[in-house]
Motif scaffolding. Structure first.
Motif, mmCIF file in Angstrom:
data_model
loop_
_atom_site.group_PDB
_atom_site.id
_atom_site.type_symbol
_atom_site.label_atom_id
_atom_site.label_comp_id
_atom_site.label_asym_id
_atom_site.label_seq_id
_atom_site.Cartn_x
_atom_site.Cartn_y
_atom_site.Cartn_z
ATOM 1 N N HIS A 8 0.864 -1.172 0.000
ATOM 2 C CA HIS A 8 0.000 0.000 0.000
ATOM 3 C C HIS A 8 0.903 1.225 0.000
ATOM 4 N N HIS A 9 0.783 2.033 -1.030
ATOM 5 C CA HIS A 9 1.621 3.217 -1.215
ATOM 6 C C HIS A 9 3.100 2.840 -1.297
ATOM 7 N N LEU A 10 3.369 1.664 -1.873
ATOM 8 C CA LEU A 10 4.735 1.153 -1.927
ATOM 9 C C LEU A 10 4.877 0.233 -3.127
ATOM 10 N N GLU A 11 5.972 0.383 -3.838
ATOM 11 C CA GLU A 11 6.309 -0.507 -4.946
ATOM 12 C C GLU A 11 7.095 -1.687 -4.384
ATOM 13 N N ILE A 12 6.621 -2.904 -4.626
ATOM 14 C CA ILE A 12 7.298 -4.104 -4.146
ATOM 15 C C ILE A 12 8.459 -4.413 -5.090
#
Length: 96
Positions: A8-12
């Motif tokens: 969530h609100h983050l690029e994996i």
């Protein structure tokens, strides 16, 4: 063991995914009945949050941790899950 990682609100990134897979292999050595793991990584301003739901035969275990560094949050979350798994094992297999 099937590991699902969402952000969530983050690029994996591949580095995060590899770190999570390496940490959850440690849990698989302790308890081989882990069927499904769902990891959610969240970033909220300066707080990095990692939470996981572990589906094992007979129960669901949940742990979360918030830190300033995502890798530290993942490490602490896995440590919490490790303690929960050992407690679950001792509770179920400790009796005759």
């Amino acid at each position: 063991m099937h590991v699902i990682v969402t952000g969530h609100h983050l690029e994996i990134t591949e580095a995060l995914k590899a770190h999570i897979d390496a940490k959850f292999e440690k849990l698989a050595r302790h308890f081989d009945n882990v069927t499904d793991v769902h990891v959610i990584l969240t970033v909220e301003k300066l707080v990095q949050k990692a939470e996981a739901t572990l589906q094992i035969s007979g129960a669901k275990l949940f742990a979360e941790d918030s830190q300033e560094d995502m890798y530290v949050a993942i490490d602490n979350m896995v440590d919490k899950l490790d303690r929960q798994i050992t407690k679950y094992k001792e509770k179920n297999w400790g009796h005759r």
